[in-house]
Design a protein around this motif. Structure first.
Motif, mmCIF file in Angstrom:
data_model
loop_
_atom_site.group_PDB
_atom_site.id
_atom_site.type_symbol
_atom_site.label_atom_id
_atom_site.label_comp_id
_atom_site.label_asym_id
_atom_site.label_seq_id
_atom_site.Cartn_x
_atom_site.Cartn_y
_atom_site.Cartn_z
ATOM 1 N N THR A 87 38.819 66.472 37.530
ATOM 2 C CA THR A 87 38.663 65.196 36.843
ATOM 3 C C THR A 87 39.763 65.032 35.821
ATOM 4 O OG1 THR A 87 36.283 65.382 37.093
ATOM 5 C CG2 THR A 87 37.077 63.749 35.543
ATOM 6 N N GLY A 88 40.473 63.982 35.878
ATOM 7 C CA GLY A 88 41.548 63.707 34.944
ATOM 8 C C GLY A 88 41.268 62.460 34.161
ATOM 9 N N PRO A 89 42.143 62.043 33.247
ATOM 10 C CA PRO A 89 41.910 60.889 32.423
ATOM 11 C C PRO A 89 41.717 59.615 33.219
ATOM 12 C CG PRO A 89 43.708 62.234 31.540
ATOM 13 C CD PRO A 89 43.366 62.783 32.866
ATOM 14 N N ALA A 90 42.368 59.513 34.408
ATOM 15 C CA ALA A 90 42.296 58.271 35.159
ATOM 16 C C ALA A 90 40.969 58.128 35.884
ATOM 17 C CB ALA A 90 43.440 58.199 36.185
ATOM 18 N N THR A 91 40.328 59.236 36.233
ATOM 19 C CA THR A 91 39.103 59.171 37.023
ATOM 20 C C THR A 91 37.862 59.546 36.217
ATOM 21 O OG1 THR A 91 39.429 61.446 37.755
ATOM 22 C CG2 THR A 91 40.373 59.709 39.125
ATOM 23 N N SER A 92 38.051 60.065 35.019
ATOM 24 C CA SER A 92 36.921 60.499 34.221
ATOM 25 C C SER A 92 36.077 59.308 33.805
ATOM 26 C CB SER A 92 37.422 61.246 32.989
ATOM 27 O OG SER A 92 36.344 61.623 32.175
ATOM 28 N N THR A 93 34.757 59.455 33.914
ATOM 29 C CA THR A 93 33.827 58.422 33.481
ATOM 30 C C THR A 93 32.766 59.068 32.602
ATOM 31 O OG1 THR A 93 32.327 58.706 35.364
ATOM 32 C CG2 THR A 93 34.178 57.176 35.644
ATOM 33 N N PRO A 94 32.177 58.308 31.688
ATOM 34 C CA PRO A 94 31.127 58.887 30.842
ATOM 35 C C PRO A 94 29.965 59.468 31.637
ATOM 36 C CG PRO A 94 31.876 56.799 29.946
ATOM 37 C CD PRO A 94 32.528 56.939 31.287
ATOM 38 N N ILE A 95 29.589 58.799 32.748
ATOM 39 C CA ILE A 95 28.460 59.291 33.536
ATOM 40 C C ILE A 95 28.801 60.626 34.190
ATOM 41 C CG2 ILE A 95 27.027 58.837 35.564
ATOM 42 C CD1 ILE A 95 27.144 55.886 34.892
ATOM 43 N N ALA A 96 29.991 60.704 34.822
ATOM 44 C CA ALA A 96 30.397 61.953 35.471
ATOM 45 C C ALA A 96 30.531 63.081 34.451
ATOM 46 C CB ALA A 96 31.703 61.744 36.221
ATOM 47 N N ASP A 97 31.106 62.765 33.299
ATOM 48 C CA ASP A 97 31.257 63.785 32.259
ATOM 49 C C ASP A 97 29.893 64.261 31.757
ATOM 50 O OD1 ASP A 97 33.969 63.471 32.500
ATOM 51 O OD2 ASP A 97 34.158 62.145 30.768
ATOM 52 N N SER A 98 28.980 63.311 31.551
ATOM 53 C CA SER A 98 27.642 63.679 31.063
ATOM 54 C C SER A 98 26.905 64.540 32.077
ATOM 55 C CB SER A 98 26.824 62.421 30.761
ATOM 56 O OG SER A 98 27.432 61.642 29.758
ATOM 57 N N LEU A 99 27.048 64.223 33.365
ATOM 58 C CA LEU A 99 26.400 65.024 34.401
ATOM 59 C C LEU A 99 26.974 66.434 34.439
ATOM 60 C CD1 LEU A 99 26.082 62.419 37.302
ATOM 61 C CD2 LEU A 99 24.240 63.360 35.895
ATOM 62 N N ALA A 100 28.288 66.545 34.207
ATOM 63 C CA ALA A 100 28.905 67.872 34.173
ATOM 64 C C ALA A 100 28.345 68.700 33.020
ATOM 65 C CB ALA A 100 30.423 67.740 34.057
ATOM 66 N N VAL A 101 28.213 68.080 31.844
ATOM 67 C CA VAL A 101 27.665 68.798 30.691
ATOM 68 C C VAL A 101 26.196 69.120 30.913
ATOM 69 C CG1 VAL A 101 27.240 68.681 28.209
ATOM 70 C CG2 VAL A 101 29.342 67.733 29.150
ATOM 71 N N LEU A 102 25.463 68.172 31.500
ATOM 72 C CA LEU A 102 24.048 68.418 31.806
ATOM 73 C C LEU A 102 23.909 69.630 32.731
ATOM 74 C CD1 LEU A 102 21.328 65.824 32.661
ATOM 75 C CD2 LEU A 102 21.632 67.772 34.150
ATOM 76 N N GLY A 103 24.752 69.686 33.765
ATOM 77 C CA GLY A 103 24.711 70.832 34.666
ATOM 78 C C GLY A 103 25.019 72.128 33.957
ATOM 79 N N ARG A 104 25.957 72.088 33.017
ATOM 80 C CA ARG A 104 26.307 73.283 32.265
ATOM 81 C C ARG A 104 25.114 73.772 31.442
ATOM 82 N NH1 ARG A 104 26.969 74.351 26.383
ATOM 83 N NH2 ARG A 104 27.958 76.406 26.373
ATOM 84 N N HIS A 105 24.382 72.836 30.800
ATOM 85 C CA HIS A 105 23.224 73.226 29.988
ATOM 86 C C HIS A 105 22.094 73.767 30.861
ATOM 87 C CE1 HIS A 105 24.185 72.192 25.828
ATOM 88 N NE2 HIS A 105 24.901 71.207 26.309
ATOM 89 N N LEU A 106 21.894 73.182 32.026
ATOM 90 C CA LEU A 106 20.852 73.679 32.918
ATOM 91 C C LEU A 106 21.194 75.086 33.408
ATOM 92 C CD1 LEU A 106 19.970 70.497 35.018
ATOM 93 C CD2 LEU A 106 18.742 71.452 33.061
#
Length: 275
Positions: free
Chosen positions: A12-31
């Motif tokens: 994921t780079g600056p051009a394709t990064s979205t708040p939803i995708a980023d939040s899901l990545a962090v959510l997965g990390r916490h799980l």
């Protein structure tokens, strides 16, 4: 850092990064973190069950509740206390990540700034929803019953999760502010007093005037009264403060205030880091 976030960083780079995708990545990390070290979650989720058995059987016989069985009064209060525990868990998780440098690492990635606290609070919301099931089952086993309709019961659980989401944002901001997991753990244990200053465990009718006012304006009191009302266990007392006599509206109001205050504070604090 977990493989979920590392994969997100690689693809994921600056051009394709979205708040939803980023939040899901962090959510997965916490799980993944919870799966690897479930101790804190197990402790916070089993504590209400321990308190139900202790208060319900040790103190229950000594507490006279006219027209009502104490355990039926106690279970909704414990559910409300669980909703408020988002302060403790959110604070500890954020402070731990700050203390170990994880938050600084997140800020170097091309990620949306709200994604990190949003992913954390969303993971907490999901684990809380699952963690409430054992408490409900034990409550049913000791005699508590949902006397209202199914829609009202769903509304009660929805309010519980809404307040939990709001308090976890508050805890997230506190943890980002403290930035030390030991200090956060000590302060988090002090939040145990909040349900004691509410109607979660006992009615507020016989409290001294000033203490009753403090207890009834506690958001946990509105939440406990709302769950008792929606579950059909007890009607709101007519002579209490406004948040308790109008508990659903009071819980919605408290949740909205907490979210309006602490969402921007947590996002701004995360963006600033240790400044």
């Amino acid at each position: 850092m977990s493989s979920t976030v590392l994969a997100h960083e690689q693809h994921t780079g600056p051009a394709t990064s979205t708040p939803i995708a980023d939040s899901l990545a962090v959510l997965g990390r916490h799980l993944q973190r919870i799966k690897a070290a479930p101790g804190v979650v197990i402790l916070t989720q089993t504590m209400p069950i321990t308190m139900l058995l202790f208060f319900g059987y040790v103190f229950g016989s000594a507490l006279a509740m006219p027209g009502q069985e104490y355990r039926a009064f106690l279970v909704p209060g414990l559910l409300a206390s669980t909703a408020a525990n988002g302060i403790m868990t959110g604070m500890f998780q954020s402070a731990q990540d700050c203390h170990r440098g994880v938050m600084d690492r997140f800020r170097t990635l091309p990620m949306s700034r709200p994604a990190v606290p949003l992913g954390q609070t969303a993971a907490d919301l999901l684990t809380t929803a699952i963690g409430m099931v054992p408490l409900v089952l034990v409550g049913l086993a000791v005699g508590w019953r949902i006397e209202g309709g199914p829609l009202a019961a769903l509304g009660a659980f929805g309010l519980l999760l809404l307040l939990r989401f709001a308090t976890s944002w508050m805890g997230c901001w506190l943890g980002l502010l403290i930035r030390n997991e030991e200090a956060a753990g000590q302060l988090g244990s002090a939040t145990f007093i909040l349900p004691l200053l509410s109607n979660a465990y006992i009615p507020t009718d016989n409290l001294p005037g000033w203490l009753r006012t403090v207890a009834e304006w506690n958001p946990i009191s509105a939440m406990a009264a709302a769950t008792r009302d929606l579950f059909g266990n007890a009607s709101p007392p007519p002579d209490a403060a406004w948040p308790v006599t109008h508990p659903v509206a009071g819980t919605l109001a408290w949740s909205a205030v907490l979210l309006a205050v602490f969402v921007p504070l947590a996002v701004r604090r995360h963006a600033r880091g240790g400044e």
